[in-house]
Motif scaffolding. Sequence first.
Motif, PDB file in Angstrom:
ATOM      1  N   LEU A 233      49.892  32.473  35.383  1.00 52.32           N
ATOM      2  CA  LEU A 233      49.819  33.767  36.053  1.00 52.32           C
ATOM      3  C   LEU A 233      50.761  34.760  35.405  1.00 52.32           C
ATOM      4  O   LEU A 233      50.488  35.944  35.353  1.00 52.32           O
ATOM      5  CB  LEU A 233      50.173  33.620  37.535  1.00 52.32           C
ATOM      6  CG  LEU A 233      49.085  33.014  38.398  1.00 52.32           C
ATOM      7  CD1 LEU A 233      49.536  32.947  39.834  1.00 52.32           C
ATOM      8  CD2 LEU A 233      47.804  33.802  38.304  1.00 52.32           C
TER       9      LEU A 233
ATOM     10  N   GLN B 292      49.279  36.236  31.911  1.00 49.50           N
ATOM     11  CA  GLN B 292      47.940  36.816  31.899  1.00 49.50           C
ATOM     12  C   GLN B 292      47.781  37.827  30.774  1.00 49.50           C
ATOM     13  O   GLN B 292      48.645  38.646  30.540  1.00 49.50           O
ATOM     14  CB  GLN B 292      47.682  37.534  33.218  1.00 49.50           C
ATOM     15  CG  GLN B 292      47.414  36.596  34.362  1.00 49.50           C
ATOM     16  CD  GLN B 292      46.067  35.930  34.252  1.00 49.50           C
ATOM     17  OE1 GLN B 292      45.120  36.541  33.814  1.00 49.50           O
ATOM     18  NE2 GLN B 292      46.001  34.680  34.624  1.00 49.50           N
TER      19      GLN B 292
ATOM     20  N   PHE C 101      38.417  37.933  36.059  1.00 51.61           N
ATOM     21  CA  PHE C 101      39.167  36.809  36.639  1.00 51.61           C
ATOM     22  C   PHE C 101      39.219  35.660  35.636  1.00 51.61           C
ATOM     23  O   PHE C 101      38.192  35.120  35.247  1.00 51.61           O
ATOM     24  CB  PHE C 101      38.539  36.345  37.955  1.00 51.61           C
ATOM     25  CG  PHE C 101      38.911  37.205  39.126  1.00 51.61           C
ATOM     26  CD1 PHE C 101      39.995  36.887  39.925  1.00 51.61           C
ATOM     27  CD2 PHE C 101      38.185  38.354  39.419  1.00 51.61           C
ATOM     28  CE1 PHE C 101      40.349  37.689  41.000  1.00 51.61           C
ATOM     29  CE2 PHE C 101      38.531  39.165  40.484  1.00 51.61           C
ATOM     30  CZ  PHE C 101      39.619  38.831  41.283  1.00 51.61           C
TER      31      PHE C 101
ATOM     32  N   ALA D 295      43.684  30.379  35.965  1.00 50.37           N
ATOM     33  CA  ALA D 295      45.127  30.545  35.983  1.00 50.37           C
ATOM     34  C   ALA D 295      45.870  29.244  36.223  1.00 50.37           C
ATOM     35  O   ALA D 295      47.013  29.116  35.852  1.00 50.37           O
ATOM     36  CB  ALA D 295      45.523  31.560  37.049  1.00 50.37           C
TER      37      ALA D 295
ATOM     38  N   SER E  42      42.641  34.635  38.323  1.00 49.89           N
ATOM     39  CA  SER E  42      43.330  35.893  38.626  1.00 49.89           C
ATOM     40  C   SER E  42      42.869  36.992  37.688  1.00 49.89           C
ATOM     41  O   SER E  42      42.546  36.741  36.526  1.00 49.89           O
ATOM     42  CB  SER E  42      44.837  35.683  38.472  1.00 49.89           C
ATOM     43  OG  SER E  42      45.495  36.923  38.540  1.00 49.89           O
TER      44      SER E  42
ATOM     45  N   SER F  32      43.936  37.243  43.237  1.00 52.56           N
ATOM     46  CA  SER F  32      43.593  35.900  42.760  1.00 52.56           C
ATOM     47  C   SER F  32      42.794  35.164  43.820  1.00 52.56           C
ATOM     48  O   SER F  32      42.808  35.515  44.985  1.00 52.56           O
ATOM     49  CB  SER F  32      44.862  35.120  42.418  1.00 52.56           C
ATOM     50  OG  SER F  32      45.590  34.844  43.590  1.00 52.56           O
TER      51      SER F  32
ATOM     52  N   SER G 240      41.354  30.886  44.689  1.00 54.50           N
ATOM     53  CA  SER G 240      41.359  29.482  44.319  1.00 54.50           C
ATOM     54  C   SER G 240      40.062  28.837  44.786  1.00 54.50           C
ATOM     55  O   SER G 240      39.542  29.193  45.837  1.00 54.50           O
ATOM     56  CB  SER G 240      42.531  28.754  44.974  1.00 54.50           C
ATOM     57  OG  SER G 240      43.741  29.416  44.701  1.00 54.50           O
TER      58      SER G 240
ATOM     59  N   GLY H 251      41.026  33.417  48.828  1.00 56.11           N
ATOM     60  CA  GLY H 251      41.595  34.438  47.955  1.00 56.11           C
ATOM     61  C   GLY H 251      41.664  35.807  48.574  1.00 56.11           C
ATOM     62  O   GLY H 251      41.104  36.046  49.646  1.00 56.11           O
TER      63      GLY H 251
ATOM     64  N   HIS I 197      52.231  39.488  41.247  1.00 60.40           N
ATOM     65  CA  HIS I 197      51.190  39.274  42.239  1.00 60.40           C
ATOM     66  C   HIS I 197      51.747  39.561  43.600  1.00 60.40           C
ATOM     67  O   HIS I 197      52.442  38.759  44.168  1.00 60.40           O
ATOM     68  CB  HIS I 197      50.677  37.853  42.142  1.00 60.40           C
ATOM     69  CG  HIS I 197      50.058  37.624  40.816  1.00 60.40           C
ATOM     70  ND1 HIS I 197      48.719  37.639  40.610  1.00 60.40           N
ATOM     71  CD2 HIS I 197      50.625  37.462  39.605  1.00 60.40           C
ATOM     72  CE1 HIS I 197      48.474  37.484  39.344  1.00 60.40           C
ATOM     73  NE2 HIS I 197      49.607  37.379  38.703  1.00 60.40           N
TER      74      HIS I 197
ATOM     75  N   ASN J 204      49.600  31.791  43.634  1.00 60.93           N
ATOM     76  CA  ASN J 204      50.019  33.170  43.499  1.00 60.93           C
ATOM     77  C   ASN J 204      51.443  33.297  43.025  1.00 60.93           C
ATOM     78  O   ASN J 204      51.788  34.190  42.282  1.00 60.93           O
ATOM     79  CB  ASN J 204      49.938  33.877  44.848  1.00 60.93           C
ATOM     80  CG  ASN J 204      48.592  34.488  45.066  1.00 60.93           C
ATOM     81  OD1 ASN J 204      47.903  34.786  44.099  1.00 60.93           O
ATOM     82  ND2 ASN J 204      48.210  34.648  46.293  1.00 60.93           N
TER      83      ASN J 204
END
Lengths: 334, 176
Positions: A121, A124, A242, A245, A259, A264, A266, A307, B90, B154
């Motif tokens: 993350l 990115q 997206f 991640a 993400s 983000s 999952s 998410g 985030h 996150n």
Amino acid sequence: MRWMRFAKLSLLSVSAILVAPVALAVETKQDEPHYWLERLEPALTETAYKGVFVYARGDQVSSMQIAHRFHNGMVEERLVMQDGQIGEIVRKGMDVVCVLPKHGRMELNDAIPSGPFAGALANQLVPVDRWYRPEITGRDRIAGHGVVRLTLNARDSLRYSHQLWLEESTGLPVKGNVLSAAGDILEYFHFTSLTISDSLPDQEFMIQSEGREVSRTLEPQSSSKPDGSMEGWTLGWRPGGFQPAATPRSGSGKAVAFSDGLASFSVFVESVAGTGMPSGTSRIGATTVYMRQLAKGQADFLVTVVGEIPLKTALKVAESVEIEDFEVLGANQP
Amino acid sequence: MDDRLKETLSAMMDDEADELSVRRLLSREGQDEVCAQFQRWHQVRDLIQRRNPAVDSIDVSEGVRDILEGHDQGLDRGDVAGQPARKRWHWPAVAMVALALAVGFGAGTGWESGSLSSDQLAAAGDVPELPIKGMDEQQREQLSRYLLQHAQHNSFGSSHASMGYARAVSASGAEY
């Protein structure tokens, strides 16, 4: 080809001398959204601050006290819950100590999957501009500090829009909103008091309440190689931008996180023999959960998407999951 | 910095550099100088092309090195060449914590049921609400685990890893 390269090089070098002062002027231009976007992560890591923030989603509001600094090359943080049961978390670099509330139901070790985690993350390469329209939309004052409002409007309806209020001298976010397409605030955080200071006492970063302590060392990020591999299943569709991640471990099941740089989600796929989980959707604030049963042969699977994305996005993602390998997912071969 | 390295750097900006020369550039001593040069040229180019200056202080060498080493994370080349390796924050990582601490995911009190807007219903077709309150303990724990892990995705890896732990605590303290 080669001479062209040299010609270009010379041009660049000459231009560099000519426009250097202009470059400096542009660099400090505070009306540029990118100026603030670039500062976001360093501001969050390196700024030393303490304060109290409120967080609200749906009809629920709660507050937390936080102290943060970058000390001897590592992040130090202490979080103390201000509502409900007492609990606090202290982190020094990769070492984390939690003081848990009294009536713990779930072991921390169960809650935190071991192994390499979502370091991705932080790495990115997703260009935020492609999916959001960054814009400086005004100045304000929050928790006693002058702030700049950065609006990131979603370019499509597959994601939510965001607003951030950034402290003027450091770029630290002191307020944030997540907005639906209709402009409703789905959730927000808001510092109510904030002190930015390089001289926070060490005391601020030590455990101060009594209770059951749990320590844990985070895996170094370098060992994290999230490749988005979906063992045993594939995703036929995902919203643009997206990127995979993380590949966390979720019991016997397999999960992958995605993400776009701001939001983000999952995806969890597990064999559901025995649990009898229902299908359907639920939301709180900006968080959407969508669960769906998927039968393949004689085996049943549960697909869950969690998410900060609109329901239709979660739905489309969940519908696109296809099971490929029964055994990997822990189901018996039919 | 000699002309050959400058040539490589220039070629990198146009996404025309070959792998061998990029390796040579990255293994050179004095990476600060290389980075500074790269950033200056980008600023110049951005100015000439009237783009927003995007690479003030971002070091892409790490990302490029990773990709050369074969740790390509499924990102297309265009991203790597044109976009600096940015660290993104985030905000949900911060945001989702406090509520979780106070209420816990399993409680289900704040979860909406039957209050989807007409837009959402239209988009979603006929999606049933998850009857969280009607779930048994095992089912709620399963759901809590998913929510928790999502929160951790996150926050771990960001500079706010503690937030993930805060959520973990919340699940631990939730009274069902």
